[in-house]
Scaffold this motif. Structure first.
Motif, PDB file in Angstrom:
ATOM      1  N   TRP A 232       0.557  -1.142  -0.092  1.00 44.73           N
ATOM      2  CA  TRP A 232       0.379  -0.113  -0.123  1.00 44.73           C
ATOM      3  C   TRP A 232       1.035   1.110  -0.405  1.00 44.73           C
ATOM      4  O   TRP A 232      -0.036   2.044  -0.687  1.00 44.73           O
ATOM      5  N   ILE A 233       1.590   1.504   0.463  1.00 48.32           N
ATOM      6  CA  ILE A 233       2.609   2.373   0.182  1.00 48.32           C
ATOM      7  C   ILE A 233       2.882   2.933  -0.600  1.00 48.32           C
ATOM      8  O   ILE A 233       3.320   3.809  -1.755  1.00 48.32           O
ATOM      9  N   MET A 234       3.388   1.630  -1.036  1.00 47.27           N
ATOM     10  CA  MET A 234       4.294   1.539  -2.946  1.00 47.27           C
ATOM     11  C   MET A 234       2.805   1.741  -3.982  1.00 47.27           C
ATOM     12  O   MET A 234       3.109   2.476  -4.970  1.00 47.27           O
ATOM     13  N   SER A 235       1.978   1.623  -3.240  1.00 44.68           N
ATOM     14  CA  SER A 235       1.023   1.763  -4.508  1.00 44.68           C
ATOM     15  C   SER A 235       0.720   3.586  -3.843  1.00 44.68           C
ATOM     16  O   SER A 235       0.172   4.280  -5.228  1.00 44.68           O
ATOM     17  N   VAL A 236       0.600   3.999  -3.246  1.00 46.29           N
ATOM     18  CA  VAL A 236       0.605   5.732  -2.628  1.00 46.29           C
ATOM     19  C   VAL A 236       1.309   6.607  -3.549  1.00 46.29           C
ATOM     20  O   VAL A 236       1.559   6.882  -5.081  1.00 46.29           O
ATOM     21  N   LEU A 237       2.762   5.945  -3.730  1.00 44.29           N
ATOM     22  CA  LEU A 237       4.307   6.404  -4.509  1.00 44.29           C
ATOM     23  C   LEU A 237       3.260   6.435  -6.520  1.00 44.29           C
ATOM     24  O   LEU A 237       3.941   6.782  -6.907  1.00 44.29           O
ATOM     25  N   TYR A 238       3.308   4.767  -6.364  1.00 42.35           N
ATOM     26  CA  TYR A 238       2.454   4.848  -8.079  1.00 42.35           C
ATOM     27  C   TYR A 238       1.397   5.492  -8.014  1.00 42.35           C
ATOM     28  O   TYR A 238       1.179   6.132  -9.625  1.00 42.35           O
ATOM     29  N   ILE A 239       0.757   6.261  -7.869  1.00 42.93           N
ATOM     30  CA  ILE A 239      -0.355   6.997  -7.302  1.00 42.93           C
ATOM     31  C   ILE A 239       0.349   7.866  -8.150  1.00 42.93           C
ATOM     32  O   ILE A 239       0.225   9.088  -9.478  1.00 42.93           O
ATOM     33  N   GLY A 240       1.483   9.332  -7.338  1.00 44.76           N
ATOM     34  CA  GLY A 240       1.983   9.613  -8.051  1.00 44.76           C
ATOM     35  C   GLY A 240       2.827  10.308  -9.037  1.00 44.76           C
ATOM     36  O   GLY A 240       2.965  10.338  -9.724  1.00 44.76           O
ATOM     37  N   THR A 241       3.715   8.506  -9.745  1.00 43.11           N
ATOM     38  CA  THR A 241       4.095   8.164 -10.756  1.00 43.11           C
ATOM     39  C   THR A 241       3.365   8.007 -11.987  1.00 43.11           C
ATOM     40  O   THR A 241       2.882   8.182 -13.108  1.00 43.11           O
ATOM     41  N   PHE A 242       2.388   6.539 -12.415  1.00 39.76           N
ATOM     42  CA  PHE A 242       1.901   6.796 -13.677  1.00 39.76           C
ATOM     43  C   PHE A 242       0.604   7.213 -12.679  1.00 39.76           C
ATOM     44  O   PHE A 242      -0.127   7.340 -14.050  1.00 39.76           O
ATOM     45  N   GLY A 243      -0.401   7.333 -11.894  1.00 39.73           N
ATOM     46  CA  GLY A 243      -1.463   7.804 -11.810  1.00 39.73           C
ATOM     47  C   GLY A 243      -1.980   9.059 -12.860  1.00 39.73           C
ATOM     48  O   GLY A 243      -2.251   9.742 -13.632  1.00 39.73           O
ATOM     49  N   VAL A 390      -7.281  12.269 -11.279  1.00 40.48           N
ATOM     50  CA  VAL A 390      -6.323  13.627 -12.301  1.00 40.48           C
ATOM     51  C   VAL A 390      -7.027  13.834 -13.290  1.00 40.48           C
ATOM     52  O   VAL A 390      -6.941  15.330 -13.266  1.00 40.48           O
ATOM     53  N   ASN A 391      -7.942  13.557 -13.392  1.00 41.40           N
ATOM     54  CA  ASN A 391      -9.189  13.837 -14.538  1.00 41.40           C
ATOM     55  C   ASN A 391     -10.535  14.223 -13.824  1.00 41.40           C
ATOM     56  O   ASN A 391     -11.081  15.467 -14.598  1.00 41.40           O
ATOM     57  N   LEU A 392     -10.963  13.842 -12.429  1.00 35.31           N
ATOM     58  CA  LEU A 392     -11.789  14.438 -11.477  1.00 35.31           C
ATOM     59  C   LEU A 392     -11.160  16.061 -10.996  1.00 35.31           C
ATOM     60  O   LEU A 392     -11.870  16.839 -11.162  1.00 35.31           O
ATOM     61  N   ALA A 393     -10.320  16.084 -10.550  1.00 40.73           N
ATOM     62  CA  ALA A 393      -9.817  17.775 -10.908  1.00 40.73           C
ATOM     63  C   ALA A 393      -9.397  17.966 -11.667  1.00 40.73           C
ATOM     64  O   ALA A 393     -10.061  19.548 -10.713  1.00 40.73           O
ATOM     65  N   PHE A 394      -9.779  17.889 -12.611  1.00 41.97           N
ATOM     66  CA  PHE A 394      -9.172  18.827 -14.030  1.00 41.97           C
ATOM     67  C   PHE A 394     -10.591  18.221 -14.191  1.00 41.97           C
ATOM     68  O   PHE A 394     -11.104  20.063 -14.375  1.00 41.97           O
ATOM     69  N   ALA A 407      -6.401  22.554  -9.767  1.00 39.95           N
ATOM     70  CA  ALA A 407      -6.085  21.392 -10.307  1.00 39.95           C
ATOM     71  C   ALA A 407      -4.108  20.803 -10.135  1.00 39.95           C
ATOM     72  O   ALA A 407      -3.710  19.316  -9.364  1.00 39.95           O
ATOM     73  N   PHE A 408      -3.386  21.689 -10.150  1.00 38.99           N
ATOM     74  CA  PHE A 408      -2.110  21.479 -10.239  1.00 38.99           C
ATOM     75  C   PHE A 408      -1.838  21.670  -9.306  1.00 38.99           C
ATOM     76  O   PHE A 408      -0.737  21.592  -8.521  1.00 38.99           O
ATOM     77  N   VAL A 409      -1.837  22.918  -8.589  1.00 33.35           N
ATOM     78  CA  VAL A 409      -1.575  22.592  -7.373  1.00 33.35           C
ATOM     79  C   VAL A 409      -2.499  21.762  -6.166  1.00 33.35           C
ATOM     80  O   VAL A 409      -1.215  20.797  -4.956  1.00 33.35           O
TER      81      VAL A 409
END
Length: 453
Positions: A232-243, A390-394, A407-409
């Motif tokens: 789950w820790i790596m999942s959070v990091l992967y949200i940041g990269t692949f997400g 990302v898409n919901l934030a936009f 969204a960028f903030v």
């Protein structure tokens, strides 16, 4: 040795250098090549709606918010199906499931071909878009399968190449759309090109790939991986990269149209550059992680992603198209590097947990391979949910202010969280390697080697 009557390999030991040199490497590379082909087309099908929405002008009656909602749901399904696709490798075999998953791509492609015209209702587009989400599942099964073929010392490169070759399906379908739009063609032409390619990928997987008997029927591995905090820790990091990578791939063209007034053709000229470069550098991220350590590369990558996003906030607020596009491309490249480095961390984490538990030799290798393969599917699924965010934030940012600045903030704040998490868990203190005879469960769970991870 291949089991008679089917493409099942009974014995597979890539950590044995003699076995690897004489037979293993050749077989692993062949499976990697055809795995990349199938995953590549899967990514193209998954992200085809990022292109199709550019074709959908005023005559379709969709607002920018409608289009962001559509791509968000496509991304969501692609994330969710990664979980069962991970199990599928253990149940059916890597080669067998590659054939099935490639064939399934015909369903959303043919469906989109049938409904892609003005007058189709928005709920119908949503339903057909949901079908396209299955293309996102191919990544999870492909990575789980290829992880089992390669030795630990080459996993960063192999997984990076496998994922990068798949990721490049995003810019390829965007480039194909650019060529078709430029030639005066429509979306059905684009979809028609992919139908024979899907059939070809399924046929080649059936004839050229193999199943590994060692990973069959081990569906309990995913349950064990789900109980591990590092998944789950790596999942959070992967949200940041692949997400970020998949979310931006879906949203970039729409942002250019909605915020900067670009036409579909003008947007198509720009949207493919970032995903293309981000895909190409993913193996580089894996290779750098092999050499310098995945955690170290991941940490500095998040520092750079945060800095790039801060510039994007300024470019968005100033409505500077040139600066916006240039920095967005840089952000794509950084997300690709981070994808490679984070996935390299996963095998190292579970291999070191095996050593900390007192396992040795093949037992340690088998433990690490089993849990890292299973965790990759779960991590890939959660990471892809970042694309939904990302898409919901936009969508919310455009509804609230008419621009993507808000969204960028939010993305900048999330990268700061990922940076802090990487440092705190994997780099803050020296490795804890408990002696084999005295290591208790708590210490064994904490035993991670910074050099390996």
């Amino acid at each position: 040795m291949t089991v008679p009557g089917g493409r099942w390999i009974a014995h597979w030991d890539p950590e044995d250098e003699t076995f690897w040199r004489e037979t293993g490497e050749r077989t692993a590379r062949r499976n990697l090549f055809f795995s990349v082909l199938s995953e590549h087309i899967g990514f193209s099908v998954w992200t085809m709606w990022s292109v199709l929405v550019l074709f959908m002008g005023p005559e379709y009656g969709l607002t920018p918010a409608d289009k962001f909602l559509l791509t968000s749901l496509v991304t969501l399904v692609g994330a969710v199906v990664r979980v069962p696709y991970t199990f599928a490798v253990a149940v059916f075999g890597g080669r067998n499931w590659t054939v099935v998953s490639a064939g399934l791509l015909l369903v959303p492609t043919v469906a989109a071909f049938a409904v892609m015209e003005p007058g189709t209702s928005f709920p119908t587009f949503l339903l057909v878009g949901l079908l396209a989400g299955i293309g996102g599942g191919n990544f999870a099964s492909s990575m789980t399968n290829i992880n089992a073929f390669f030795p630990l010392r080459q996993k960063g490169w192999a997984l990076g190449l496998n994922a990068g070759g798949g990721n490049i399906g995003v810019p390829v379908i965007q480039l194909a759309a650019l060529a078709i739009i430029g030639a005066g063609g429509g979306p059905r032409v684009l979809l028609g090109v992919y139908i024979p390619l899907i059939l070809l990928a399924a046929v080649l997987a059936a004839g050229r790939m193999d199943n590994l008997a060692s990973v069959r029927n081990d569906t309990g591995a995913a349950k064990d991986a789900a109980r591990d905090a590092h998944t789950w820790i790596m999942s959070v990091l992967y949200i940041g990269t692949f997400g970020s990578f998949i979310g931006y791939s879906f949203a970039f063209g729409q942002v250019l149209q909605s915020q900067f007034g670009r036409t579909p053709l003008q947007a198509a000229y720009l949207t493919f550059i970032g995903p293309l470069l981000g895909s190409l550098v993913r193996p580089v991220g894996g290779r750098l992680a092999d050499r310098y350590g995945g955690a170290r590369i991941t940490l500095w990558n998040f520092v750079a992603m945060a800095a790039a996003t801060a510039v994007l906030v300024a470019a968005s607020a100033a409505e500077s198209l040139a600066l916006f596009v240039a920095v967005f491309v840089v952000l794509f490249v950084l997300s690709g590097l981070g994808n490679g480095s984070t996935f390299k961390m996963i095998p190292g984490i579970f291999q070191n947990k095996a050593l900390a538990r007192g396992l040795e030799g093949e037992a340690a290798v088998a433990y690490g391979r089993r849990l890292s393969g299973a965790s990759m599917g779960l991590i890939g699924a959660v990471g892809a949910l970042g694309g939904v965010g990302v898409n919901l934030a936009f969508r919310q940012s455009f509804l609230s202010s008419g621009t993507g600045t808000g969204a960028f903030v939010a993305f900048l704040a999330f990268y700061a969280v990922c940076l802090a998490l990487t440092w705190a868990v994997y780099l803050r203190r020296p490795a804890v390697r408990a002696p084999e005879a005295t290591a208790g469960p708590a210490r064994a769970e904490a035993g991670l080697s910074r050099a390996e991870v």
